[in-house]
Design a protein around this motif. Structure first.
Motif, PDB file in Angstrom:
ATOM      1  N   TRP A  28      12.059  -6.414   2.410  1.00 53.47           N
ATOM      2  CA  TRP A  28      11.866  -6.907   0.953  1.00 53.47           C
ATOM      3  C   TRP A  28      13.184  -6.818   0.203  1.00 53.47           C
TER       4      TRP A  28
ATOM      5  N   ARG B 198       6.350  -8.690  -5.886  1.00 57.07           N
ATOM      6  CA  ARG B 198       5.779  -7.696  -4.988  1.00 57.07           C
ATOM      7  C   ARG B 198       4.888  -8.446  -4.039  1.00 57.07           C
TER       8      ARG B 198
ATOM      9  N   CYS C 188       2.745  -7.594   0.173  1.00 55.17           N
ATOM     10  CA  CYS C 188       2.133  -6.607   1.119  1.00 55.17           C
ATOM     11  C   CYS C 188       1.950  -7.453   2.328  1.00 55.17           C
TER      12      CYS C 188
ATOM     13  N   HIS D 120      -0.805  -7.267   6.038  1.00 50.01           N
ATOM     14  CA  HIS D 120      -1.723  -6.979   6.934  1.00 50.01           C
ATOM     15  C   HIS D 120      -1.572  -7.076   8.238  1.00 50.01           C
TER      16      HIS D 120
ATOM     17  N   VAL E  80      -2.671  -1.939   6.002  1.00 53.15           N
ATOM     18  CA  VAL E  80      -1.876  -2.748   4.870  1.00 53.15           C
ATOM     19  C   VAL E  80      -0.489  -2.259   4.547  1.00 53.15           C
ATOM     20  N   VAL E  81       0.544  -2.706   4.652  1.00 51.65           N
ATOM     21  CA  VAL E  81       1.889  -2.162   4.428  1.00 51.65           C
ATOM     22  C   VAL E  81       2.325  -3.038   3.021  1.00 51.65           C
ATOM     23  N   GLY E  82       2.558  -2.157   2.131  1.00 51.67           N
ATOM     24  CA  GLY E  82       3.157  -2.744   0.777  1.00 51.67           C
ATOM     25  C   GLY E  82       4.734  -2.582   0.798  1.00 51.67           C
ATOM     26  N   TYR E  83       5.442  -3.817   0.729  1.00 48.98           N
ATOM     27  CA  TYR E  83       6.868  -3.834   0.752  1.00 48.98           C
ATOM     28  C   TYR E  83       7.268  -3.388  -0.512  1.00 48.98           C
ATOM     29  N   SER E  84       8.296  -2.719  -0.494  1.00 51.14           N
ATOM     30  CA  SER E  84       9.119  -1.970  -1.544  1.00 51.14           C
ATOM     31  C   SER E  84      10.625  -1.443  -1.194  1.00 51.14           C
TER      32      SER E  84
ATOM     33  N   ARG F 163       4.791   0.312   9.311  1.00 49.91           N
ATOM     34  CA  ARG F 163       5.190   0.758   8.120  1.00 49.91           C
ATOM     35  C   ARG F 163       6.636   1.423   8.553  1.00 49.91           C
TER      36      ARG F 163
END
Length: 294
Positions: free
Chosen positions: A42, A47, A49, A51, A56-60, A113
């Motif tokens: 990202w 924001r 994410c 699946h 669940v991987v949250g982009y950051s 992740r």
């Protein structure tokens, strides 16, 4: 990562490793899978994410997504305002296999992740800046991409104890599954159903789904869509007219094809076609390019 300036800047680079593309996503992506391994970072904007199975991987700024071949995944935007900007690497199995032999290790993401440290972040920006530079040599980009991908896989493996996930089209797959995949690829332009494909290889619907789940960690529908997307990308990048590609692949209207393409790749086929012709001269990183005189 530093927030990128949000503007319509897209670039695509094809190298020995596979394909790298910069895309701006303004809508969610449906669950899909690829025959290539994928790394998605990202760059800024809304924001989002992903699946992958039950995870669940949250982009950051500090987390990217790493997905092995055939693993189903989606992309869900967590904010309604603006678009999400990504750089995505589609990594060929043959390239990863050769790298694994050279390094005497398995190059698979043990976890989706991927932690992003300072060195990996800087590598990402160098690759991005080279990709959107019209004067960058292909060999220079390939070298930077290889360094980035090795670092990303190593970062994913650090501290992870997940067992390697079986996958890939090879001798370990059930012969009926290999036959079904071959049928999908040979008949990608035809209208067919999952039940019809299962029947072609002598399997019930339930057994067909079980084979895909157990050996490729995805569903037949997701895999079938991936086959169609790959063929669409190939034809579009080869210069095919979008209307012809849409009709040849069995879509009743170009609009339906465009929607399908965007739901699975994040960009429209027309923008993808432009990106394959020439990189954008726009710099979105906001940092000066390094000297290439040496």
């Amino acid at each position: 990562m530093k927030r990128a300036q949000m503007q319509e800047a897209y670039a695509l680079h094809e190298g020995a490793f596979g394909t790298a593309i910069v895309l701006e996503a303004s809508a969610n992506l449906v669950a899909h899978a690829h025959s290539e391994t994928q790394l998605a970072l990202w760059l800024g904007g809304a924001r989002a994410c992903a699946h992958v199975g039950t995870e669940v991987v949250g982009y950051s700024e500090s987390v990217a997504l790493g997905v092995n071949a055939f693993e189903a995944h989606d992309m869900v935007r967590l904010e309604d305002n603006g678009s999400s900007l990504f750089i995505v690497f589609m990594i060929k199995k043959d390239w990863l296999d050769e790298l694994g032999l050279a390094k005497d290790r398995s190059f698979r993401f043990p976890s989706p992740r991927v932690p992003i440290g300072d060195a990996l972040r800087r590598s990402c920006w160098r690759v991005l800046d080279l990709m959107i530079s019209t004067g960058a040599a292909r060999e220079h980009i390939d070298k930077e991409v290889e360094r980035l991908l090795e670092a990303a896989i190593a970062a994913s493996a650090t501290g992870g104890d997940a067992a390697p996930i079986a996958g890939g089209i090879g001798v370990t797959l059930d012969h009926r599954l290999r036959a079904a995949i071959a049928h999908m690829r040979a008949h990608v332009s035809e209208k067919t159903t999952i039940d019809e494909i299962a029947a072609k290889v002598g399997l019930s619907r339930a057994h067909f789904f079980a084979l895909f789940r157990d050996q490729l960690h995805t569903t037949p529908q997701v895999f079938w869509s991936g086959v169609r997307v790959e063929e669409a990308m190939r034809r579009v990048s080869d210069g095919g007219k979008l209307t012809d590609v849409a009709l040849d692949l069995g879509f009743s209207a170009p609009g339906n094809f465009s929607r399908f393409f965007k739901e699975h790749t994040g960009i429209s086929p027309s923008i993808f076609k432009r990106a394959t012709r020439a990189p954008s001269p726009v710099t979105v990183t906001g940092i000066p390019r390094e000297s290439r005189s040496s």
